[in-house]
Design a protein around this motif. Structure first.
Motif, short mmCIF file in Angstrom:
data_model
loop_
_atom_site.label_atom_id
_atom_site.label_comp_id
_atom_site.label_asym_id
_atom_site.label_seq_id
_atom_site.Cartn_x
_atom_site.Cartn_y
_atom_site.Cartn_z
N ALA A 71 -20.07 -17.03 36.56
CA ALA A 71 -19.12 -17.34 37.31
C ALA A 71 -18.26 -18.46 36.93
O ALA A 71 -18.77 -19.68 36.34
N VAL A 72 -16.77 -18.72 37.00
CA VAL A 72 -15.99 -19.53 36.47
C VAL A 72 -15.11 -20.14 37.81
O VAL A 72 -14.47 -19.45 38.35
N GLU A 73 -14.96 -21.54 37.59
CA GLU A 73 -14.28 -22.19 38.63
C GLU A 73 -13.28 -23.17 37.56
O GLU A 73 -13.70 -23.87 36.55
N VAL A 74 -12.12 -23.17 38.04
CA VAL A 74 -11.04 -24.04 37.35
C VAL A 74 -10.32 -24.74 38.47
O VAL A 74 -9.84 -24.39 39.35
N ASN A 75 -10.66 -26.24 38.25
CA ASN A 75 -10.12 -27.21 39.12
C ASN A 75 -10.16 -27.06 40.65
O ASN A 75 -9.48 -26.85 41.32
N ARG A 76 -11.83 -26.81 40.66
CA ARG A 76 -12.44 -26.59 42.05
C ARG A 76 -11.95 -25.14 42.49
O ARG A 76 -12.00 -24.91 43.96
N GLN A 77 -11.19 -24.34 41.83
CA GLN A 77 -11.02 -22.96 42.59
C GLN A 77 -11.62 -21.83 41.80
O GLN A 77 -11.65 -21.76 40.45
N ILE A 78 -12.49 -21.05 42.35
CA ILE A 78 -13.07 -19.98 41.79
C ILE A 78 -11.97 -18.82 41.32
O ILE A 78 -11.12 -18.53 41.97
N ILE A 79 -12.19 -18.40 39.81
CA ILE A 79 -11.10 -17.52 39.49
C ILE A 79 -11.87 -16.22 39.48
O ILE A 79 -12.85 -15.96 38.79
N ARG A 80 -11.08 -15.16 39.93
CA ARG A 80 -11.69 -13.95 39.67
C ARG A 80 -11.82 -13.25 38.58
O ARG A 80 -11.06 -13.65 37.63
N ARG A 81 -12.87 -12.52 38.18
CA ARG A 81 -13.10 -11.85 37.09
C ARG A 81 -11.86 -11.12 36.38
O ARG A 81 -11.48 -11.07 35.13
N ASP A 82 -11.30 -10.27 37.37
CA ASP A 82 -10.00 -9.67 36.92
C ASP A 82 -9.19 -10.44 36.46
O ASP A 82 -7.97 -9.91 35.58
N ASP A 83 -8.96 -11.85 36.64
CA ASP A 83 -7.72 -12.67 36.27
C ASP A 83 -8.26 -13.34 34.83
O ASP A 83 -7.34 -14.02 34.31
N TRP A 84 -9.53 -13.11 34.48
CA TRP A 84 -9.99 -14.08 33.32
C TRP A 84 -9.01 -13.78 32.12
O TRP A 84 -8.68 -14.72 31.22
N PRO A 85 -8.71 -12.56 31.76
CA PRO A 85 -8.00 -12.37 30.56
C PRO A 85 -6.66 -12.95 30.56
O PRO A 85 -6.05 -13.43 29.45
N THR A 86 -5.91 -12.95 31.55
CA THR A 86 -4.60 -13.73 31.83
C THR A 86 -4.58 -15.25 32.37
O THR A 86 -3.53 -15.74 32.11
#
Length: 105
Positions: free
Chosen positions: A64-79
């Motif tokens: 799972a990935v969090e950027v600046n304390r916001q979890i980023i949805r897997r669908d958004d990872w490529p963009t």
């Protein structure tokens, strides 16, 4: 260590012949600094979360990935483009545990 220079000829400005003109566009692979799991890291400018995971050799389905304390949805990872100073946390899923402990939940 400096990144190699790349160039491309683009129709436009420097006359090379009577009928054809080109301009040279120089690009450089630049790096930005992010905080990755609490450590400063250099990554390529324009890196997405997906490309970062690939560069780190991580499988997308296991983190799972969090950027600046916001979890980023897997669908958004490529963009999702990482920016200088971003704080990125990558969490690995871990299986297992004590069966007795699991049963008490």
């Amino acid at each position: 260590m400096h990144a190699p220079h790349q160039f491309a000829f683009v129709p436009g400005s420097l006359p090379l012949s009577k009928d054809l003109s080109y301009k040279v566009i120089w690009t450089m692979s630049e790096k930005i600094e992010i905080l990755l799991n609490g450590k400063r890291e250099q990554i390529s400018t324009g890196s997405s979360i997906k490309s970062l995971l690939k560069d780190l050799g991580l499988k997308e389905g296991q983190v799972a990935v969090e950027v600046n304390r916001q979890i980023i949805r897997r669908d958004d990872w490529p963009t999702y483009s990482l920016e200088p100073g971003d704080s990125v946390e990558i969490v690995h899923f871990v299986g297992g545990g004590d069966r007795q402990c699991q049963m008490n939940w």
